[in-house]
Design a protein around this motif. Structure first.
Motif, PDB file in Angstrom:
ATOM      1  N   ASN A 290       0.827  -1.207   0.000  1.00  0.00           N
ATOM      2  CA  ASN A 290       0.000   0.000   0.000  1.00  0.00           C
ATOM      3  C   ASN A 290       0.859   1.254   0.000  1.00  0.00           C
ATOM      4  O   ASN A 290       0.507   2.264  -0.618  1.00  0.00           O
ATOM      5  N   GLU A 291       1.998   1.181   0.674  1.00  0.00           N
ATOM      6  CA  GLU A 291       2.918   2.323   0.690  1.00  0.00           C
ATOM      7  C   GLU A 291       3.422   2.610  -0.722  1.00  0.00           C
ATOM      8  O   GLU A 291       3.490   3.766  -1.151  1.00  0.00           O
ATOM      9  N   ARG A 292       3.744   1.550  -1.459  1.00  0.00           N
ATOM     10  CA  ARG A 292       4.203   1.743  -2.845  1.00  0.00           C
ATOM     11  C   ARG A 292       3.082   2.336  -3.693  1.00  0.00           C
ATOM     12  O   ARG A 292       3.307   3.247  -4.497  1.00  0.00           O
ATOM     13  N   PHE A 293       1.872   1.814  -3.509  1.00  0.00           N
ATOM     14  CA  PHE A 293       0.731   2.321  -4.283  1.00  0.00           C
ATOM     15  C   PHE A 293       0.482   3.794  -3.978  1.00  0.00           C
ATOM     16  O   PHE A 293       0.313   4.614  -4.891  1.00  0.00           O
ATOM     17  N   ALA A 294       0.463   4.142  -2.682  1.00  0.00           N
ATOM     18  CA  ALA A 294       0.177   5.523  -2.290  1.00  0.00           C
ATOM     19  C   ALA A 294       1.280   6.475  -2.737  1.00  0.00           C
ATOM     20  O   ALA A 294       1.021   7.642  -3.038  1.00  0.00           O
ATOM     21  N   ALA A 295       2.508   5.966  -2.786  1.00  0.00           N
ATOM     22  CA  ALA A 295       3.634   6.808  -3.195  1.00  0.00           C
ATOM     23  C   ALA A 295       3.754   6.910  -4.712  1.00  0.00           C
ATOM     24  O   ALA A 295       4.616   7.618  -5.229  1.00  0.00           O
ATOM     25  N   GLY A 296       2.869   6.200  -5.424  1.00  0.00           N
ATOM     26  CA  GLY A 296       2.914   6.241  -6.881  1.00  0.00           C
ATOM     27  C   GLY A 296       4.074   5.475  -7.469  1.00  0.00           C
ATOM     28  O   GLY A 296       4.560   5.800  -8.551  1.00  0.00           O
ATOM     29  N   PRO A 298       4.300   1.718  -7.779  1.00  0.00           N
ATOM     30  CA  PRO A 298       3.971   0.288  -7.723  1.00  0.00           C
ATOM     31  C   PRO A 298       4.947  -0.542  -8.545  1.00  0.00           C
ATOM     32  O   PRO A 298       5.579  -0.039  -9.480  1.00  0.00           O
ATOM     33  N   THR A 299       5.057  -1.812  -8.186  1.00  0.00           N
ATOM     34  CA  THR A 299       5.955  -2.707  -8.920  1.00  0.00           C
ATOM     35  C   THR A 299       5.210  -3.876  -9.537  1.00  0.00           C
ATOM     36  O   THR A 299       5.771  -4.604 -10.345  1.00  0.00           O
ATOM     37  N   ALA A 300       3.961  -4.085  -9.148  1.00  0.00           N
ATOM     38  CA  ALA A 300       3.198  -5.210  -9.683  1.00  0.00           C
ATOM     39  C   ALA A 300       2.701  -4.884 -11.089  1.00  0.00           C
ATOM     40  O   ALA A 300       2.861  -3.776 -11.590  1.00  0.00           O
ATOM     41  N   GLY A 301       2.072  -5.841 -11.698  1.00  0.00           N
ATOM     42  CA  GLY A 301       1.487  -5.618 -13.018  1.00  0.00           C
ATOM     43  C   GLY A 301       2.251  -6.300 -14.124  1.00  0.00           C
ATOM     44  O   GLY A 301       1.721  -6.533 -15.205  1.00  0.00           O
ATOM     45  N   ASP A 337      -0.682  -3.284  -4.267  1.00  0.00           N
ATOM     46  CA  ASP A 337       0.397  -3.529  -5.227  1.00  0.00           C
ATOM     47  C   ASP A 337       0.769  -5.008  -5.250  1.00  0.00           C
ATOM     48  O   ASP A 337       1.939  -5.383  -5.110  1.00  0.00           O
ATOM     49  N   ALA A 338      -0.247  -5.847  -5.409  1.00  0.00           N
ATOM     50  CA  ALA A 338      -0.052  -7.294  -5.335  1.00  0.00           C
ATOM     51  C   ALA A 338      -0.064  -7.919  -6.728  1.00  0.00           C
ATOM     52  O   ALA A 338      -0.770  -7.461  -7.625  1.00  0.00           O
ATOM     53  N   THR A 339       0.708  -8.968  -6.881  1.00  0.00           N
ATOM     54  CA  THR A 339       0.714  -9.732  -8.124  1.00  0.00           C
ATOM     55  C   THR A 339      -0.245 -10.907  -7.986  1.00  0.00           C
ATOM     56  O   THR A 339      -0.639 -11.275  -6.871  1.00  0.00           O
TER      57      THR A 339
END
Length: 749
Positions: A290-296, A298-301, A337-339
């Motif tokens: 969530n921290e990665r998502f909120a910080a813009g 993300p690494t998933a996808g 940010d989950a795979t």
């Protein structure tokens, strides 16, 4: 004049060069951040005043740097702009500053290199000051600002690396524009964005480096910001980030782009081939995602064909199960940010078990039991439409049968809004009520899982499962983690093993053990709760159950004295099966004029049938109590003679009404007196049982029997549980006397 001379002296001292400047090496001790900052400021002043000492080094000094190694006092992230040469700006010597530069002095697209380099500099080289330095008229920031202001809805795919850099710096320009407000020119936004970008980079270091955070926490390292003004040559020092205190609590250990495939699983995604993840680690993974998502960042996808094949071949092993809302603004996998393979996701409107209990509970039992997930997170979110609708339904007092499934859902969630309203108290605004109901609903769903699933409870008891709650804030993208339910310890003792809609019910017979009063009372409360929320489980009675009752006899867990009012069907409002309740009913739930029947029946139930709980239940708007109250007030004006059995019944309730009048006060209306009399009549009946039945009194005194009271609210369907009589301790000490109507018969016999 004196001031001028002082300033002149300072300038001369500043420009006065030492005989020979020394270089810093590992022989020198680490320099305190305050001292390093002082050197930077003095060097910049010399540069501005046009009297730099310069960086002339002799061969011996250079050799010293080679042999003894570097020990820079400061690490600087600066812009690659050729107009901002850092060593010149701060008039430093080789070995003084550890310099990192790129276009825009940013960590965007260079995060691993920047953070790793600074961890090396602070941990290995001993630097105690990190300075992030932006500068006016920054081409990267001005370009990013123009890109942001000119952008059309929908993100355009970058055509080259430069476009990608400018697009990702657009968040800085956006923040600057929002802070300045409408009306700001492009140049004004860009100028402010330079400052915003400095803090953005400082925040990135704090958010994504455990090593740097720890050194800041202990005071070993300071992170400062600054802006170099091309126009004057001076550096404006900005101090620490306003968010530093908050960011020191970050749990992110490394930058987003450095999350390796191995950390996500042996095959780059989590599969059945991976070990199960402990609940605390799973929660940490959710927080970091969530921290990665909120910080813009993300690494998933990115899920290559090999990863998808691994999921098929090795099956799933999600580290967490999440019950979330179906709201399209809350894509659970994205928020964390989950795979694929990481999260087992259940979603419905309102993240609730209401009307979906069997599916939700069964799915979670499968995930935790068969797939080995050790964390369940119930996730609500701000501005939830289902909760807002349920709140409106509650406030409207809707009691009609639902006309569609949506109305049924909202009515089922209305209990959440009711609890939220009671907790906030009168005066809460609609917005406050909805916001609090979101939180109440999260705990409500968590409690439901604990209350109605023995497999989940057992895993929690053994420490093999953790059930947590959270609220996703649409406004910030961040999840507020709420922890465990405040009622968890209490609910772990629940004896229910199936959700209400799935329970066929178990018929109680004489072959079943005695039910303790506490458990019997809890069963009544849970049954009433199911009745209130519209999820009763009783009513499904098979032939085999009826046959068991006929052949094995009864063993009711509770004896109830209730009113004969047709609106108060006791088995229904307690969601009870045949064999559960021993029911005595008359108008007014009273012993008056029915004492022999009531007392004898209860002595039989508590003696021969071993029932250990007697429950006396009154109800609001009781016709008998209202009639007795009206008759009492009428008799005060003009005494009348009882002409029939009903008159005698109402007259027998005079004592209760008189007590209600005394307690309510002279100004109380007849309606208020009647409402109070309902409650007092419950206690009056409870007291009568102890006053006039020695077997009942002895059982209460020895702890083998409990007598409780309650009032059923016709409007809400809820039973208010009143507990024991306030007079109980006194009554159990006294000897019981024979009931008045029985005395004559006993004497006559």
């Amino acid at each position: 004049m004196a001031s001028f001379i002082s300033q002149l002296t300072d300038a001369m001292n500043l420009c006065s060069q030492p005989v020979e400047r020394q270089v810093r090496t590992t022989i020198d001790p680490p320099m305190a951040p305050e001292e390093a900052m002082k050197l930077l400021k003095e060097g910049n002043r010399r540069f501005v005043n046009g009297c730099p000492w310069g960086s002339k080094t002799k061969s011996a000094a250079r050799q010293q740097l080679v042999e003894d190694g570097q020990a820079p006092h400061t690490a600087i992230i600066g812009c690659a702009d050729s107009r901002a040469p850092l060593e010149t700006i701060f008039d430093t010597m080789p070995g003084d500053i550890f310099v990192l530069r790129n276009a825009g002095n940013t960590c965007t697209h260079a995060e691993g290199s920047m953070v790793g380099s600074l961890e090396f500099c602070t941990r290995k080289l001993g630097s105690r000051l990190i300075l992030v330095l932006g500068h006016t008229k920054c081409g990267a920031i001005y370009g990013a600002t123009k890109t942001y202001l000119d952008s059309q809805p929908g993100k355009k795919v970058a055509g080259c690396a430069l476009e990608g850099l400018l697009q990702d710096l657009g968040s800085v320009a956006q923040e600057a524009a929002q802070e300045l407000g409408p009306g700001a020119s492009s140049d004004e936004v860009a100028a402010h964005a330079v400052k915003v970008n400095v803090f953005h980079t400082m925040n990135f270091l704090l958010r994504f480096s455990e090593g740097i955070r720890e050194m800041v926490k202990t005071g070993q390292v300071q992170i400062q910001g600054g802006i170099y003004h091309l126009e004057t040559g001076s550096v404006e020092f900005l101090g620490q980030s306003p968010l530093q205190k908050e960011l020191l609590d970050s749990s992110m250990a490394i930058p987003p782009s450095m999350v390796t495939e191995e950390e996500r699983g042996l095959h780059g995604v989590r599969t059945g081939a991976d070990e199960r993840v402990p609940s605390d680690l799973a929660l940490s993974m959710l927080k970091k995602g969530n921290e990665r998502f909120a910080a813009g960042a993300p690494t998933a996808g990115k899920t290559p064909d090999a990863m998808r094949k691994a999921l098929v071949k090795h099956n799933q092993a999600p580290h967490s199960a999440i019950l979330g809302c179906a709201d399209s603004r809350v894509p659970v996998d994205t928020v964390f940010d989950a795979t694929p393979g990481e999260l087992f996701v259940l979603r419905n409107a309102g993240n609730t078990c209401t009307h979906a209990e069997g599916s939700i509970v069964g799915s979670l039992e499968f995930c935790t039991g068969k797939l080995g997930s050790k964390l369940i997170l119930v996730l609500g979110h701000t501005q939830c439409g289902a909760i807002a609708g349920a709140t409106a339904t509650h406030q409207a007092g809707a009691t009609n049968a639902p006309g569609c499934a949506l109305e049924g859902l909202l009515q089922g969630l209305a209990v959440v809004a009711k609890d939220a309203s009671e907790q906030l108290g009168p005066g809460a605004s609609q917005q406050e009520l909805v916001a609090h109901a979101v939180k109440v609903n999260v705990f409500h769903s968590m409690d439901f899982l604990l209350k109605f699933s023995e497999p989940l409870r057992e895993l929690v008891r053994k420490g093999e499962l953790d059930i947590q709650g959270g609220i996703y804030h649409l406004e910030t993208g961040r999840v507020e983690f709420l922890g465990q339910s405040p009622r968890q310890a209490e609910l772990l003792s629940s004896g229910l093993s199936l959700p209400p809609s799935m329970a066929l019910g178990t018929i109680r017979t004489s072959q079943d053990g005695i039910v303790a009063p506490k458990l019997a009372l809890q069963t009544l409360k849970e049954g009433n709760e199911r009745f209130v929320v519209g999820a009763p489980a009783a009513g499904k009675v098979h032939h085999s159950m009826r046959e068991a009752l006929a052949t094995k006899g009864q063993a009711p867990h509770t004896a109830i004295v209730g009113c004969a009012d047709s609106r108060c069907p006791l088995e229904t409002l307690f969601d009870a099966l045949p064999g559960d309740l021993f029911v005595l009913r008359n108008a007014g739930n009273t012993c008056t004029h029915a004492e022999g029947s009531i007392l004898g029946s209860l002595e039989f139930c508590t003696g021969a049938l071993n029932t250990q709980l007697i429950f006396v239940l009154g109800h609001t708007n009781c016709g008998a109590i209202k009639g007795a109250t009206a008759a009492y007030f009428a008799a005060k004006k003009q005494p009348t003679k009882a002409n029939n059995a009903l008159d005698v019944l109402l007259k027998g309730l005079d004592t209760v009404v008189a007590q209600a009048v005394a307690e309510a006060g002279a100004k109380a209306t007849e309606e208020e007196v009647a409402a109070l009399a309902v409650k007092l009549n419950v206690f009056h009946t409870m007291n009568f049982l102890m006053q006039h039945s020695e077997p009942i009194r002895e059982k209460v005194s020895s702890g083998k029997l409990e007598i409780h009271g309650g009032v059923y609210d016709l409007k809400s369907g809820r039973v208010e549980f009143l507990g024991s009589s306030p007079s109980q301790s006194k009554l159990v000490e006294a000897k019981s006397t024979v009931a008045p109507s029985l005395l004559d018969r006993m004497l006559g016999a």
